[in-house]
Design a protein around this motif. Structure first.
Motif, PDB file in Angstrom:
ATOM      1  N   GLN A  57       0.800  -1.215   0.000  1.00 41.55           N
ATOM      2  CA  GLN A  57       0.000   0.000   0.000  1.00 41.55           C
ATOM      3  C   GLN A  57       0.843   1.280   0.000  1.00 41.55           C
ATOM      4  O   GLN A  57       0.307   2.382   0.121  1.00 41.55           O
ATOM      5  CB  GLN A  57      -0.970  -0.018   1.186  1.00 41.55           C
ATOM      6  CG  GLN A  57      -1.953  -1.180   1.112  1.00 41.55           C
ATOM      7  CD  GLN A  57      -2.882  -1.251   2.312  1.00 41.55           C
ATOM      8  OE1 GLN A  57      -3.237  -0.236   2.897  1.00 41.55           O
ATOM      9  NE2 GLN A  57      -3.282  -2.470   2.679  1.00 41.55           N
ATOM     10  N   GLY A  58       2.148   1.143  -0.127  1.00 41.31           N
ATOM     11  CA  GLY A  58       3.006   2.299  -0.346  1.00 41.31           C
ATOM     12  C   GLY A  58       3.387   3.100   0.878  1.00 41.31           C
ATOM     13  O   GLY A  58       3.752   4.272   0.756  1.00 41.31           O
ATOM     14  N   PHE A  59       3.354   2.485   2.058  1.00 39.44           N
ATOM     15  CA  PHE A  59       3.878   3.162   3.247  1.00 39.44           C
ATOM     16  C   PHE A  59       5.273   2.612   3.507  1.00 39.44           C
ATOM     17  O   PHE A  59       5.443   1.473   3.930  1.00 39.44           O
ATOM     18  CB  PHE A  59       2.983   2.940   4.461  1.00 39.44           C
ATOM     19  CG  PHE A  59       3.558   3.512   5.740  1.00 39.44           C
ATOM     20  CD1 PHE A  59       3.882   4.859   5.834  1.00 39.44           C
ATOM     21  CD2 PHE A  59       3.773   2.696   6.849  1.00 39.44           C
ATOM     22  CE1 PHE A  59       4.416   5.385   6.995  1.00 39.44           C
ATOM     23  CE2 PHE A  59       4.304   3.216   8.026  1.00 39.44           C
ATOM     24  CZ  PHE A  59       4.625   4.556   8.088  1.00 39.44           C
ATOM     25  N   ARG A  60       6.289   3.434   3.236  1.00 34.43           N
ATOM     26  CA  ARG A  60       7.673   2.974   3.352  1.00 34.43           C
ATOM     27  C   ARG A  60       8.476   3.978   4.181  1.00 34.43           C
ATOM     28  O   ARG A  60       9.167   4.840   3.628  1.00 34.43           O
ATOM     29  CB  ARG A  60       8.283   2.791   1.962  1.00 34.43           C
ATOM     30  CG  ARG A  60       7.586   1.706   1.143  1.00 34.43           C
ATOM     31  CD  ARG A  60       8.250   1.469  -0.193  1.00 34.43           C
ATOM     32  NE  ARG A  60       7.631   0.364  -0.906  1.00 34.43           N
ATOM     33  CZ  ARG A  60       6.586   0.459  -1.714  1.00 34.43           C
ATOM     34  NH1 ARG A  60       6.033   1.647  -1.922  1.00 34.43           N
ATOM     35  NH2 ARG A  60       6.083  -0.596  -2.310  1.00 34.43           N
ATOM     36  N   PRO A  61       8.400   3.880   5.503  1.00 32.81           N
ATOM     37  CA  PRO A  61       9.125   4.818   6.358  1.00 32.81           C
ATOM     38  C   PRO A  61      10.633   4.709   6.183  1.00 32.81           C
ATOM     39  O   PRO A  61      11.155   3.627   5.876  1.00 32.81           O
ATOM     40  CB  PRO A  61       8.708   4.398   7.774  1.00 32.81           C
ATOM     41  CG  PRO A  61       8.292   2.970   7.634  1.00 32.81           C
ATOM     42  CD  PRO A  61       7.679   2.853   6.273  1.00 32.81           C
ATOM     43  N   LYS A  62      11.327   5.824   6.370  1.00 35.41           N
ATOM     44  CA  LYS A  62      12.786   5.818   6.243  1.00 35.41           C
ATOM     45  C   LYS A  62      13.433   4.895   7.264  1.00 35.41           C
ATOM     46  O   LYS A  62      14.449   4.248   6.985  1.00 35.41           O
ATOM     47  CB  LYS A  62      13.334   7.243   6.413  1.00 35.41           C
ATOM     48  CG  LYS A  62      13.165   8.126   5.195  1.00 35.41           C
ATOM     49  CD  LYS A  62      13.909   9.436   5.367  1.00 35.41           C
ATOM     50  CE  LYS A  62      13.831  10.286   4.106  1.00 35.41           C
ATOM     51  NZ  LYS A  62      14.559  11.571   4.253  1.00 35.41           N
ATOM     52  N   LEU A  63      12.858   4.856   8.466  1.00 34.13           N
ATOM     53  CA  LEU A  63      13.435   4.003   9.499  1.00 34.13           C
ATOM     54  C   LEU A  63      12.325   3.390  10.338  1.00 34.13           C
ATOM     55  O   LEU A  63      11.458   4.097  10.853  1.00 34.13           O
ATOM     56  CB  LEU A  63      14.381   4.788  10.410  1.00 34.13           C
ATOM     57  CG  LEU A  63      15.107   3.952  11.472  1.00 34.13           C
ATOM     58  CD1 LEU A  63      16.063   2.945  10.816  1.00 34.13           C
ATOM     59  CD2 LEU A  63      15.887   4.846  12.435  1.00 34.13           C
ATOM     60  N   ALA A  64      12.360   2.077  10.448  1.00 35.28           N
ATOM     61  CA  ALA A  64      11.452   1.341  11.320  1.00 35.28           C
ATOM     62  C   ALA A  64      12.229   0.848  12.530  1.00 35.28           C
ATOM     63  O   ALA A  64      13.217   0.122  12.382  1.00 35.28           O
ATOM     64  CB  ALA A  64      10.829   0.170  10.577  1.00 35.28           C
ATOM     65  N   THR A  65      11.803   1.258  13.728  1.00 35.50           N
ATOM     66  CA  THR A  65      12.402   0.788  14.981  1.00 35.50           C
ATOM     67  C   THR A  65      11.302   0.066  15.746  1.00 35.50           C
ATOM     68  O   THR A  65      10.427   0.694  16.327  1.00 35.50           O
ATOM     69  CB  THR A  65      12.947   1.964  15.807  1.00 35.50           C
ATOM     70  OG1 THR A  65      11.918   2.944  15.975  1.00 35.50           O
ATOM     71  CG2 THR A  65      14.142   2.608  15.132  1.00 35.50           C
ATOM     72  N   VAL A  66      11.352  -1.237  15.746  1.00 39.45           N
ATOM     73  CA  VAL A  66      10.239  -2.043  16.244  1.00 39.45           C
ATOM     74  C   VAL A  66      10.580  -2.679  17.586  1.00 39.45           C
ATOM     75  O   VAL A  66      11.752  -2.936  17.893  1.00 39.45           O
ATOM     76  CB  VAL A  66       9.845  -3.121  15.219  1.00 39.45           C
ATOM     77  CG1 VAL A  66       9.484  -2.466  13.893  1.00 39.45           C
ATOM     78  CG2 VAL A  66      10.973  -4.137  15.001  1.00 39.45           C
ATOM     79  N   ALA A  67       9.550  -2.928  18.387  1.00 39.19           N
ATOM     80  CA  ALA A  67       9.714  -3.595  19.680  1.00 39.19           C
ATOM     81  C   ALA A  67       8.811  -4.816  19.725  1.00 39.19           C
ATOM     82  O   ALA A  67       7.764  -4.848  19.080  1.00 39.19           O
ATOM     83  CB  ALA A  67       9.376  -2.640  20.820  1.00 39.19           C
ATOM     84  N   LYS A  68       9.238  -5.815  20.473  1.00 38.93           N
ATOM     85  CA  LYS A  68       8.494  -7.078  20.672  1.00 38.93           C
ATOM     86  C   LYS A  68       8.543  -7.986  19.452  1.00 38.93           C
ATOM     87  O   LYS A  68       8.263  -9.173  19.557  1.00 38.93           O
ATOM     88  CB  LYS A  68       7.037  -6.807  21.064  1.00 38.93           C
ATOM     89  CG  LYS A  68       6.271  -8.032  21.584  1.00 38.93           C
ATOM     90  CD  LYS A  68       4.887  -7.652  22.069  1.00 38.93           C
ATOM     91  CE  LYS A  68       4.107  -8.855  22.531  1.00 38.93           C
ATOM     92  NZ  LYS A  68       2.796  -8.465  23.129  1.00 38.93           N
TER      93      LYS A  68
END
Length: 418
Positions: free
Chosen positions: A255-266
């Motif tokens: 769907q075209g959501f491409r953040p520059k940086l993903a910092t994920v938890a869990k």
């Protein structure tokens, strides 16, 4: 599942002294530890190393250890929560009433740690758990600030440490927007982030774009993705259960959501999750509290973090996971509490030793006296990203050690989506 299967239900492990102990209670020379974790179900990736760690602990203390003035042997009884909090409550009761253990340890998300700790507190059983944000464990159980609990303790970290890990990476990401897309479901873990990390983000100049408190097990994230896209967020963070993240992340690409940086938890803490995403795993960032690069050693036999990781790879044919160090340290701490107590069968005394312990172990320097609340020891994670590996399909690379300079940097921070 090897050892894990043998221990599920009421069947205990072979004890460290080599004999199969009955479930009606142990002799004064045998100390029994119950271990509770999600070996099956959607949280099973947290328990990949369970069998190996239990075998390592048994090997390390096979000759016994001194506690209360004489040699003691160790027996470990393992229970599977099936990733279900109600099941966690049930098996903890079994450990207390049927297996008659002396101490209970548990690991991996509040779905395990909280019900296990609640049962231990109610029944006066010494307990230590890990891999759950301290706020979700403490506040989620109604802990009274400054007082804490009598029998239950935790080592891990909380919202401040997540901020210390994630914010430096956000600052380096080159994002033009301070909006941060946040996928936080309606559960104990995510609500701790919503109520704790959210205000910290605002104080630091960021604006959390909360996708809404959805129920675990969702299959369509179109509404959340649309909200994130319309906000112009170039940074992303989340605290879902692993299967939900897999679904969400694939839909973001579609769907075209491409953040520059993903910092994920869990999520994305373990290699199996990176393998499940394939190419989409590249440069997703997360928190790392234990790795072969951490300069930590065992209190039981002196092996290093790298030794433990290499041993797991050689034994299981699988890549090391962060949970290795945490699960190992549950037993280090439990055994140390037995050793420190004048009578290791005195539950009140053992619980007191847990609450006041200071130990340098496989999980680093842990001090249960100086945490944000009594009986909590804090770890300091570093920022890592998933990269294509050499020996295994994916490796994590340390890209920011602001929160823990003792851990060496392994590579540069790169955009999750260029």
């Amino acid at each position: 599942m090897g050892l894990g299967t043998a221990a599920i239900g009421s069947t205990p492990f072979l004890s460290a002294c080599g004999g199969l102990k009955g479930t009606g209670g142990s002799s004064s020379d045998v100390l029994k530890i119950g271990y509770v974790s999600p070996q099956t179900g959607p949280l099973a990736s947290f328990a990949t190393a369970d069998n190996f760690v239990v075998s390592q602990i048994q090997e390390a203390v096979k000759a016994g250890f001194d506690a209360g003035g004489r040699k003691r042997q160790l027996e470990i009884v393992v229970k599977d929560t099936q990733s279900n909090p109600n099941r966690a409550t049930e098996v903890t009761r079994q450990l207390i009433t049927s297996d008659k253990v002396d101490l209970i340890v548990g690991s991996s998300t509040p779905d395990t740690t909280n019900p296990v700790a609640d049962q231990c507190e109610a029944n006066g059983i010494p307990n230590v758990t890990t891999i759950a944000p301290w706020e979700a464990w403490f506040k989620g159980r109604g802990g009274k600030s400054g007082e804490g609990f009598k029998y239950t303790t935790l080592f891990f970290f909380g919202m401040q440490e997540f901020a210390d890990c994630f914010f430096p990476m956000w600052q380096r990401a080159g994002a033009t927007s301070k909006n941060v897309a946040a996928l936080w479901p309606n559960d104990t873990d995510a609500n701790a982030f919503r109520q704790g990390l959210g205000p910290m983000m605002q104080k630091a100049g960021y604006t959390p774009i909360d996708g809404g408190a959805y129920q675990d097990g969702a299959t369509d994230f179109t509404a959340q993705i649309a909200k994130f896209k319309s906000s112009g967020a170039e940074l992303f963070t989340c605290t879902p259960i692993p299967p939900d993240f897999q679904t969400f992340w694939k839909q973001t690409q579609q769907q075209g959501f491409r953040p520059k940086l993903a910092t994920v938890a869990k999520v994305m803490l373990f290699p199996s999750e990176a393998e499940a995403l394939g190419q989409l795993a590249e440069n997703i960032a997360t928190d790392c509290w234990w790795s072969p690069a951490h300069p930590y050693k065992s209190t039981l036999d002196g092996k290093s973090a790298k030794d433990l990781a290499d041993g797991f790879a050689a034994s299981a044919g699988k890549q090391w996971t962060q949970a290795l160090g945490s699960i190992y340290s549950l037993f280090e701490i439990a055994i140390q509490a037995f050793k420190d107590a004048g009578d290791p069968k005195d539950r009140d005394e053992v619980a007191s030793k847990l609450r006041t312990m200071k130990i340098s172990c496989m999980s680093g320097d842990l001090d249960f006296n100086t945490g944000p609340e009594p009986g909590i020891a804090i770890q300091h994670p570093v920022g890592v990203q998933w990269r294509k590996g050499e020996k295994f399909p994916w490796d994590i690379v340390v890209v920011d050690n602001t929160a823990n300079p003792a851990v060496p940097i392994g590579g540069d921070l790169k955009p999750t989506n260029a």
